[in-house]
Write a protein that holds these residues in place. Structure first.
Motif, PDB file in Angstrom:
ATOM      1  N   LEU A   1     -19.790  15.410   1.546  1.00 53.10           N
ATOM      2  CA  LEU A   1     -20.705  16.551   0.988  1.00 53.10           C
ATOM      3  C   LEU A   1     -21.030  16.240  -1.098  1.00 53.10           C
ATOM      4  O   LEU A   1     -21.743  15.750  -0.795  1.00 53.10           O
ATOM      5  CB  LEU A   1     -19.536  17.881   1.233  1.00 53.10           C
ATOM      6  CG  LEU A   1     -20.495  18.785   0.511  1.00 53.10           C
ATOM      7  CD1 LEU A   1     -22.717  19.136   1.354  1.00 53.10           C
ATOM      8  CD2 LEU A   1     -20.520  20.550  -0.214  1.00 53.10           C
ATOM      9  N   VAL A   2     -19.674  16.100  -0.777  1.00 48.90           N
ATOM     10  CA  VAL A   2     -20.226  15.670  -2.799  1.00 48.90           C
ATOM     11  C   VAL A   2     -20.535  14.089  -2.644  1.00 48.90           C
ATOM     12  O   VAL A   2     -21.794  14.057  -3.198  1.00 48.90           O
ATOM     13  CB  VAL A   2     -18.437  15.298  -3.152  1.00 48.90           C
ATOM     14  CG1 VAL A   2     -18.736  15.147  -4.488  1.00 48.90           C
ATOM     15  CG2 VAL A   2     -17.757  17.104  -3.296  1.00 48.90           C
ATOM     16  N   LEU A   3     -20.604  13.121  -2.009  1.00 47.14           N
ATOM     17  CA  LEU A   3     -21.187  12.216  -1.993  1.00 47.14           C
ATOM     18  C   LEU A   3     -22.222  12.242  -1.918  1.00 47.14           C
ATOM     19  O   LEU A   3     -23.214  11.036  -2.775  1.00 47.14           O
ATOM     20  CB  LEU A   3     -20.128  10.820  -0.979  1.00 47.14           C
ATOM     21  CG  LEU A   3     -18.943  10.692  -1.341  1.00 47.14           C
ATOM     22  CD1 LEU A   3     -17.793  10.008  -0.504  1.00 47.14           C
ATOM     23  CD2 LEU A   3     -17.975  10.518  -2.517  1.00 47.14           C
ATOM     24  N   ARG A   4     -23.206  13.118  -1.157  1.00 48.20           N
ATOM     25  CA  ARG A   4     -24.824  13.154  -0.571  1.00 48.20           C
ATOM     26  C   ARG A   4     -25.079  14.099  -1.893  1.00 48.20           C
ATOM     27  O   ARG A   4     -26.133  14.179  -1.739  1.00 48.20           O
ATOM     28  CB  ARG A   4     -24.681  14.035   0.493  1.00 48.20           C
ATOM     29  CG  ARG A   4     -24.223  12.825   2.236  1.00 48.20           C
ATOM     30  CD  ARG A   4     -25.101  13.481   3.197  1.00 48.20           C
ATOM     31  NE  ARG A   4     -24.877  14.874   3.217  1.00 48.20           N
ATOM     32  CZ  ARG A   4     -24.172  15.566   3.798  1.00 48.20           C
ATOM     33  NH1 ARG A   4     -23.076  14.716   4.385  1.00 48.20           N
ATOM     34  NH2 ARG A   4     -24.184  16.656   3.603  1.00 48.20           N
ATOM     35  N   SER A   5     -24.314  14.182  -2.973  1.00 47.46           N
ATOM     36  CA  SER A   5     -25.202  15.532  -3.763  1.00 47.46           C
ATOM     37  C   SER A   5     -25.338  14.277  -4.646  1.00 47.46           C
ATOM     38  O   SER A   5     -25.861  15.827  -6.044  1.00 47.46           O
ATOM     39  CB  SER A   5     -24.193  16.059  -4.075  1.00 47.46           C
ATOM     40  OG  SER A   5     -22.935  15.470  -5.130  1.00 47.46           O
TER      41      SER A   5
ATOM     42  N   ASP B   1     -22.036  13.343 -13.056  1.00 51.06           N
ATOM     43  CA  ASP B   1     -23.070  11.844 -12.872  1.00 51.06           C
ATOM     44  C   ASP B   1     -21.384  11.226 -12.517  1.00 51.06           C
ATOM     45  O   ASP B   1     -22.256   9.645 -11.807  1.00 51.06           O
ATOM     46  CB  ASP B   1     -22.370  11.837 -15.368  1.00 51.06           C
ATOM     47  CG  ASP B   1     -23.337  12.644 -15.783  1.00 51.06           C
ATOM     48  OD1 ASP B   1     -24.393  13.490 -14.677  1.00 51.06           O
ATOM     49  OD2 ASP B   1     -23.312  13.539 -16.875  1.00 51.06           O
ATOM     50  N   ALA B   2     -19.765  11.008 -12.665  1.00 47.94           N
ATOM     51  CA  ALA B   2     -19.539  10.239 -12.016  1.00 47.94           C
ATOM     52  C   ALA B   2     -20.186  10.067 -10.137  1.00 47.94           C
ATOM     53  O   ALA B   2     -19.915   8.580  -9.765  1.00 47.94           O
ATOM     54  CB  ALA B   2     -17.561  10.514 -11.966  1.00 47.94           C
ATOM     55  N   VAL B   3     -20.242  10.815  -9.384  1.00 41.91           N
ATOM     56  CA  VAL B   3     -20.212  10.949  -8.562  1.00 41.91           C
ATOM     57  C   VAL B   3     -22.434   9.912  -8.676  1.00 41.91           C
ATOM     58  O   VAL B   3     -22.112   8.751  -7.401  1.00 41.91           O
ATOM     59  CB  VAL B   3     -21.086  12.264  -7.396  1.00 41.91           C
ATOM     60  CG1 VAL B   3     -21.498  11.910  -6.524  1.00 41.91           C
ATOM     61  CG2 VAL B   3     -19.947  12.846  -8.289  1.00 41.91           C
ATOM     62  N   ARG B   4     -22.814  10.143  -9.050  1.00 45.84           N
ATOM     63  CA  ARG B   4     -24.741   9.747  -9.221  1.00 45.84           C
ATOM     64  C   ARG B   4     -24.007   8.067  -9.493  1.00 45.84           C
ATOM     65  O   ARG B   4     -24.755   7.076  -9.442  1.00 45.84           O
ATOM     66  CB  ARG B   4     -25.169  10.081 -10.226  1.00 45.84           C
ATOM     67  CG  ARG B   4     -26.782   9.071 -11.061  1.00 45.84           C
ATOM     68  CD  ARG B   4     -27.561   9.772 -11.140  1.00 45.84           C
ATOM     69  NE  ARG B   4     -26.274   9.911 -12.753  1.00 45.84           N
ATOM     70  CZ  ARG B   4     -26.834  10.927 -14.017  1.00 45.84           C
ATOM     71  NH1 ARG B   4     -28.591  11.523 -13.771  1.00 45.84           N
ATOM     72  NH2 ARG B   4     -26.999  11.360 -14.938  1.00 45.84           N
ATOM     73  N   ALA B   5     -23.027   7.471 -10.738  1.00 46.99           N
ATOM     74  CA  ALA B   5     -22.510   6.163 -10.794  1.00 46.99           C
ATOM     75  C   ALA B   5     -22.407   5.573  -9.543  1.00 46.99           C
ATOM     76  O   ALA B   5     -22.098   4.217  -9.938  1.00 46.99           O
ATOM     77  CB  ALA B   5     -21.634   6.696 -11.742  1.00 46.99           C
ATOM     78  N   ASN B   6     -21.509   6.323  -8.906  1.00 42.59           N
ATOM     79  CA  ASN B   6     -20.922   5.275  -7.711  1.00 42.59           C
ATOM     80  C   ASN B   6     -22.071   5.066  -6.980  1.00 42.59           C
ATOM     81  O   ASN B   6     -22.073   4.572  -5.344  1.00 42.59           O
ATOM     82  CB  ASN B   6     -20.270   6.617  -6.569  1.00 42.59           C
ATOM     83  CG  ASN B   6     -19.185   6.455  -7.387  1.00 42.59           C
ATOM     84  OD1 ASN B   6     -18.358   5.376  -8.240  1.00 42.59           O
ATOM     85  ND2 ASN B   6     -18.046   7.913  -7.054  1.00 42.59           N
TER      86      ASN B   6
ATOM     87  N   GLY C   1     -12.892  -2.083  -2.312  1.00 46.45           N
ATOM     88  CA  GLY C   1     -14.083  -1.615  -1.933  1.00 46.45           C
ATOM     89  C   GLY C   1     -14.870  -0.081  -1.995  1.00 46.45           C
ATOM     90  O   GLY C   1     -15.781  -0.039  -1.919  1.00 46.45           O
ATOM     91  N   THR C   2     -14.093   0.443  -2.989  1.00 48.72           N
ATOM     92  CA  THR C   2     -14.000   2.166  -2.676  1.00 48.72           C
ATOM     93  C   THR C   2     -13.658   2.518  -4.452  1.00 48.72           C
ATOM     94  O   THR C   2     -13.185   2.094  -4.592  1.00 48.72           O
ATOM     95  CB  THR C   2     -13.067   2.488  -2.511  1.00 48.72           C
ATOM     96  OG1 THR C   2     -12.881   2.700  -0.862  1.00 48.72           O
ATOM     97  CG2 THR C   2     -12.858   4.192  -2.560  1.00 48.72           C
ATOM     98  N   PRO C   3     -15.329   2.708  -4.796  1.00 48.04           N
ATOM     99  CA  PRO C   3     -15.384   3.436  -6.013  1.00 48.04           C
ATOM    100  C   PRO C   3     -14.176   4.083  -6.962  1.00 48.04           C
ATOM    101  O   PRO C   3     -13.691   4.852  -6.115  1.00 48.04           O
ATOM    102  CB  PRO C   3     -16.016   4.023  -6.175  1.00 48.04           C
ATOM    103  CG  PRO C   3     -17.435   3.734  -5.478  1.00 48.04           C
ATOM    104  CD  PRO C   3     -16.710   3.398  -3.762  1.00 48.04           C
ATOM    105  N   GLU C   4     -13.635   4.056  -7.702  1.00 47.52           N
ATOM    106  CA  GLU C   4     -12.928   4.529  -8.400  1.00 47.52           C
ATOM    107  C   GLU C   4     -12.836   6.214  -8.260  1.00 47.52           C
ATOM    108  O   GLU C   4     -11.982   6.532  -7.872  1.00 47.52           O
ATOM    109  CB  GLU C   4     -12.468   4.577 -10.401  1.00 47.52           C
ATOM    110  CG  GLU C   4     -10.987   4.777  -9.960  1.00 47.52           C
ATOM    111  CD  GLU C   4     -10.681   4.356 -12.143  1.00 47.52           C
ATOM    112  OE1 GLU C   4     -10.039   4.966 -12.332  1.00 47.52           O
ATOM    113  OE2 GLU C   4     -11.614   3.679 -12.473  1.00 47.52           O
ATOM    114  N   ASN C   5     -14.120   6.813  -8.458  1.00 48.18           N
ATOM    115  CA  ASN C   5     -14.053   7.786  -8.861  1.00 48.18           C
ATOM    116  C   ASN C   5     -14.500   8.753  -7.523  1.00 48.18           C
ATOM    117  O   ASN C   5     -13.405   9.614  -7.013  1.00 48.18           O
ATOM    118  CB  ASN C   5     -15.752   8.347  -9.566  1.00 48.18           C
ATOM    119  CG  ASN C   5     -15.222   8.231 -11.522  1.00 48.18           C
ATOM    120  OD1 ASN C   5     -14.340   8.654 -11.808  1.00 48.18           O
ATOM    121  ND2 ASN C   5     -16.444   7.742 -10.871  1.00 48.18           N
ATOM    122  N   THR C   6     -14.980   7.787  -6.955  1.00 46.61           N
ATOM    123  CA  THR C   6     -14.569   8.450  -5.336  1.00 46.61           C
ATOM    124  C   THR C   6     -12.949   8.018  -4.459  1.00 46.61           C
ATOM    125  O   THR C   6     -12.977   9.228  -3.957  1.00 46.61           O
ATOM    126  CB  THR C   6     -15.344   7.320  -4.176  1.00 46.61           C
ATOM    127  OG1 THR C   6     -16.630   7.896  -4.633  1.00 46.61           O
ATOM    128  CG2 THR C   6     -15.660   7.544  -2.785  1.00 46.61           C
TER     129      THR C   6
END
Length: 219
Positions: free
Chosen positions: A204-208, A214-219, A101-106
């Motif tokens: 913090l990173v996930l809220r950014s 771009d990997a964070v936005r993709a999550n 249930g966790t995105p790969e980059n996260t």
């Protein structure tokens, strides 16, 4: 942290029949450990070679067979600390299966943060050596610390998918902020507080959004 511990136990007394290479390796690891432990207690400036010799249980002659000076010994101990931390990060990065249930980059970022913080918490003497005492060891040591910082930036940028100059600059500021926070925890001898940084940093990173990549936005 076994990557940092190395062959640190004392050799058997008397005739032991061990190969010379093993003897030298044991002596070297004991000296490096003694350097880290002594500086954690006394600081770089107030750690003379005599204190390192006593802790390591080696002679002055043995010390100078392997190191030209206190500064040279510090450089080797610094490299040992970096090797241990980077080894843990590389091992975490090689793990390819994310938690359910966790995105790969996260998941990858979480593992890398955990590996970095645990490496420091598990070896506080070595962590203090390359995070705190490095600034007392002279310009050459500080320059090496700066190179290490850039290697962390590269890892962060890769994980977060930084593709633009502004995203890479954001990754640099993130790495600098993390460095300042972990240095404060190490200086205060607070390993629990060090480990506790993992969750808030990830959040913090996930809220950014795509600030860092771009990997964070993709999550």
């Amino acid at each position: 942290m076994t990557e940092l511990a190395g062959v640190s136990s004392r050799l058997p007394r008397g005739r032991h029949g061990l190969p010379r290479e093993q003897v030298i390796a044991s002596q070297r690891e004991r000296i490096l450990r003694a350097m880290a432990d002594a500086m954690a207690e006394r600081g770089y400036v107030n750690t003379p070679i005599a204190v390192v010799l006593k802790r390591a249980g080696v002679s002055r002659e043995t010390f100078y067979e392997q190191f030209r000076s206190k500064e040279h010994c510090f450089e080797a101990a610094f490299e040992r600390a970096v090797h241990g931390v980077m080894g843990r990060i590389a091992a975490a990065s090689d793990e390819t299966t994310p938690a359910p249930g966790t995105p790969e980059n996260t998941d990858r970022l979480d593992r890398l943060l955990g590996a970095y913080l645990e490496a420091l918490a598990a070896e506080p003497a070595y962590a203090r050596l390359f995070l705190v005492e490095v600034y007392a060891a002279g310009a050459k040591a500080v320059a090496k610390r700066a190179v290490l910082q850039e290697s962390f930036v590269a890892v962060i940028a890769d994980v977060l998918g930084a593709t633009t100059e502004s995203q890479r600059f954001a990754c640099q500021t993130l790495a600098a902020g993390v460095s300042a926070m972990v240095t404060a925890k190490i200086a205060a001898a607070d390993p629990d507080g060090l480990r506790a940084l993992r969750g808030p940093l990830l959040e913090l990173v996930l809220r950014s959004g795509d600030l860092y990549g771009d990997a964070v936005r993709a999550n």
